[in-house]
Write a protein that holds these residues in place. Structure first.
Motif, PDB file in Angstrom:
ATOM      1  N   ARG A 194       0.766  -1.165  -0.165  1.00 59.09           N
ATOM      2  CA  ARG A 194       0.097   0.028   0.048  1.00 59.09           C
ATOM      3  C   ARG A 194       0.945   1.367   0.022  1.00 59.09           C
ATOM      4  N   LEU A 195       0.948   2.021  -1.291  1.00 56.93           N
ATOM      5  CA  LEU A 195       1.655   3.336  -1.342  1.00 56.93           C
ATOM      6  C   LEU A 195       0.894   4.514  -0.959  1.00 56.93           C
ATOM      7  N   SER A 196       1.513   5.500  -0.400  1.00 54.30           N
ATOM      8  CA  SER A 196       0.850   6.756  -0.062  1.00 54.30           C
ATOM      9  C   SER A 196       1.581   7.796  -0.967  1.00 54.30           C
ATOM     10  N   CYS A 197       0.809   8.777  -1.298  1.00 58.61           N
ATOM     11  CA  CYS A 197       1.568   9.844  -2.111  1.00 58.61           C
ATOM     12  C   CYS A 197       1.692  10.981  -1.108  1.00 58.61           C
ATOM     13  N   PRO A 198       2.863  11.401  -0.809  1.00 65.20           N
ATOM     14  CA  PRO A 198       3.117  12.743   0.242  1.00 65.20           C
ATOM     15  C   PRO A 198       2.636  13.957  -0.216  1.00 65.20           C
ATOM     16  N   GLY A 199       2.153  14.802   0.641  1.00 65.70           N
ATOM     17  CA  GLY A 199       1.506  15.723   0.373  1.00 65.70           C
ATOM     18  C   GLY A 199       2.211  17.048   1.464  1.00 65.70           C
ATOM     19  N   LEU A 200       1.488  17.843   1.743  1.00 69.34           N
ATOM     20  CA  LEU A 200       1.944  18.980   2.843  1.00 69.34           C
ATOM     21  C   LEU A 200       1.606  18.176   4.308  1.00 69.34           C
ATOM     22  N   SER A 201       2.608  18.825   5.210  1.00 70.05           N
ATOM     23  CA  SER A 201       2.558  18.459   6.356  1.00 70.05           C
ATOM     24  C   SER A 201       1.490  19.084   7.029  1.00 70.05           C
ATOM     25  N   ASP A 202       1.138  19.034   8.399  1.00 70.36           N
ATOM     26  CA  ASP A 202       0.138  19.471   9.242  1.00 70.36           C
ATOM     27  C   ASP A 202       0.524  20.853   9.271  1.00 70.36           C
ATOM     28  N   HIS A 203       1.894  21.349   9.638  1.00 74.74           N
ATOM     29  CA  HIS A 203       2.253  22.586   9.764  1.00 74.74           C
ATOM     30  C   HIS A 203       2.162  23.462   8.632  1.00 74.74           C
ATOM     31  N   GLU A 204       2.492  22.863   7.379  1.00 75.03           N
ATOM     32  CA  GLU A 204       2.267  23.604   5.942  1.00 75.03           C
ATOM     33  C   GLU A 204       0.850  23.712   5.564  1.00 75.03           C
ATOM     34  N   GLN A 205      -0.044  22.886   5.935  1.00 72.30           N
ATOM     35  CA  GLN A 205      -1.481  23.080   5.851  1.00 72.30           C
ATOM     36  C   GLN A 205      -2.065  24.263   6.532  1.00 72.30           C
ATOM     37  N   LYS A 206      -1.606  24.186   7.883  1.00 67.59           N
ATOM     38  CA  LYS A 206      -1.975  25.435   8.725  1.00 67.59           C
ATOM     39  C   LYS A 206      -1.589  26.797   7.923  1.00 67.59           C
ATOM     40  N   ARG A 207      -0.336  26.789   7.430  1.00 67.15           N
ATOM     41  CA  ARG A 207       0.124  27.933   7.004  1.00 67.15           C
ATOM     42  C   ARG A 207      -0.237  28.373   5.894  1.00 67.15           C
ATOM     43  N   LEU A 208      -0.778  27.190   4.860  1.00 66.92           N
ATOM     44  CA  LEU A 208      -1.695  27.450   3.749  1.00 66.92           C
ATOM     45  C   LEU A 208      -2.884  28.207   4.002  1.00 66.92           C
ATOM     46  N   LYS A 209      -3.681  27.574   5.107  1.00 66.69           N
ATOM     47  CA  LYS A 209      -5.140  28.190   5.267  1.00 66.69           C
ATOM     48  C   LYS A 209      -4.739  29.793   6.119  1.00 66.69           C
ATOM     49  N   TYR A 210      -3.509  29.968   6.832  1.00 62.29           N
ATOM     50  CA  TYR A 210      -3.324  31.276   7.054  1.00 62.29           C
ATOM     51  C   TYR A 210      -3.089  32.113   6.136  1.00 62.29           C
ATOM     52  N   LEU A 211      -2.224  31.659   5.049  1.00 61.23           N
ATOM     53  CA  LEU A 211      -1.934  32.848   3.901  1.00 61.23           C
ATOM     54  C   LEU A 211      -3.192  32.809   2.979  1.00 61.23           C
TER      55      LEU A 211
END
Length: 398
Positions: A194-211
């Motif tokens: 089972r393979l998972s594609c990496p994405g943004l981390s939790d910290h990066e997602q919070k920063r994206l929402k803030y921006l």
């Protein structure tokens, strides 16, 4: 393509942006001429006629003459090829190029071979009207007849050579594998992986929402808004780079290990479409909830896992060895006995057959069905076990 990261100076960056603006202007002008076609006016000018018009325009306008003639002519040639692809039915209709999004130009001919290696890590390319621009030697420079220079919304410059790499041969005994694509698990193999594609981390997602919230408070056409947009573009570029890297490594590994790769024949473009509105019969002019927010989240999950990019790169690296299987009810069919009912799929991850009691991961069970190439009828009935030696019987009406 073989793509390299470019590092132009400030003056070279301005000169490259000017070349991108000239190519975008010529493309949009050719598209405007092409869109003015009517039965009464007759055919619009083709590539040769547009080159003559470009020569006249360069003699009349100094700002257009300051750019490279090759860049502008290649923009016309690219548009002519885009129109041919549209009429052939292989590509979509040519669209407008926008500043900040579709920035780039192409160099062909003898000028595409003006490359000098500076040391072990750096090289330089001679771009017309710009000069020698450095780029990072992340791999060997291929022999190509053309290259394309692009810039993404985050401000990164890239140099891409148009070279088709050779197919990847099979190194092992050559087995058949099934690949089931999902949202929670990006790719489940019939071997149990089972393979998972990496994405943004939790910290990066919070920063994206803030921006994104900060972008909504910025005044339009302000420098602060441009800085926030650039910061958001960098986060999206980081996510896209991780997804591309995962797709490249996964497709290379699958093409090298397996002889036949079977995937579901999914229509991703239709799957990520918006849900249709539901009119409210009790209140004319109003609509009922159609779960568009949940559908939007599912669409983001499909795009973030790179469903289409994975199959597309597999077809490039293993041509003729990728087979597409009918995806109907592969997640509800037991891979042991072939029984197919909706009750078999207990949850997203649990599969338990109600007929034989077989229990496994739902994604892996679907991948095994894909590897076997099983297709279930639309009535969701389990096909009967008929001996292949039995003679065909005449059908009788009840």
């Amino acid at each position: 393509m073989s793509r390299f990261r470019m590092y132009p100076t400030t003056a070279q960056r301005l000169a490259l942006l000017q070349q991108c603006g000239h190519a975008r202007y010529v493309w949009n002008l050719a598209l405007e001429q092409w869109a003015m076609w009517t039965r009464e006016k007759g055919p619009t000018p083709g590539y040769v006629a547009q080159c003559r018009q470009l020569t006249e325009a360069r003699s009349a306008f100094d700002w257009l003459r300051s750019g490279s003639q090759m860049v502008q002519q290649q923009a016309l040639r690219d548009f002519d090829q885009a129109c041919r692809n549209f009429y052939a039915g292989t590509h979509r209709r040519p669209t407008w190029r926008k500043a900040g999004r579709c920035e780039g130009f192409r160099i062909v001919g003898s000028q595409a071979s003006r490359i000098v290696r500076l040391n072990r890590k750096w090289a330089a390319v001679n771009v017309p009207k710009v000069g020698w621009v450095r780029f990072r030697l992340s791999r060997a420079v291929p022999e190509a007849k053309s290259y394309r220079i692009t810039v993404d919304p985050s401000g990164r410059w890239h140099l891409a050579f148009a070279v088709i790499p050779p197919p990847i041969p099979v190194s092992g005994p050559g087995e058949v594998v099934g690949v089931d694509r999902g949202v929670t698990v990006s790719a489940a193999l019939s071997t149990g992986e089972r393979l998972s594609c990496p994405g943004l981390s939790d910290h990066e997602q919070k920063r994206l929402k803030y921006l994104q919230r900060r972008l909504g408070r910025c005044r339009r056409a302000s420098q602060r808004r441009q800085r926030v947009k650039t910061a958001i573009a960098k986060l999206y570029a980081r996510s896209g780079d991780r997804r591309k890297d995962w797709v490249e490594k996964t497709s290379t590994d699958l093409a090298r290990r397996f002889a036949i790769i079977r995937v579901e024949d999914l229509r991703i473009v239709k799957m990520i479409g918006r849900p249709k509105p539901k009119p409210d019969p009790a209140r004319p002019g109003r609509h009922l909830p159609n779960r568009r927010r949940a559908k939007a989240g599912l669409n983001r999950g499909i795009l973030a896992n790179g469903w289409g990019a994975l199959v597309r790169r597999l077809e490039h690296k293993a041509p003729g060895r990728v087979e597409k299987v009918n995806p109907a009810y592969t997640s509800q069919t037991c891979s042991v006995c072939g029984h197919c009912v909706p009750e078999n799929r207990k949850s997203q991850a649990v599969f338990r057959c109600v007929a034989c009691g077989h229990q496994a991961n739902a994604d892996v069970n679907a991948a095994i069905n894909i590897a076997a190439g099983r297709a279930v009828s639309a009535r969701r009935e389990t096909p009967g076990q008929v001996s292949p030696k039995r003679e065909p019987q005449h059908s009788t009406s009840g």
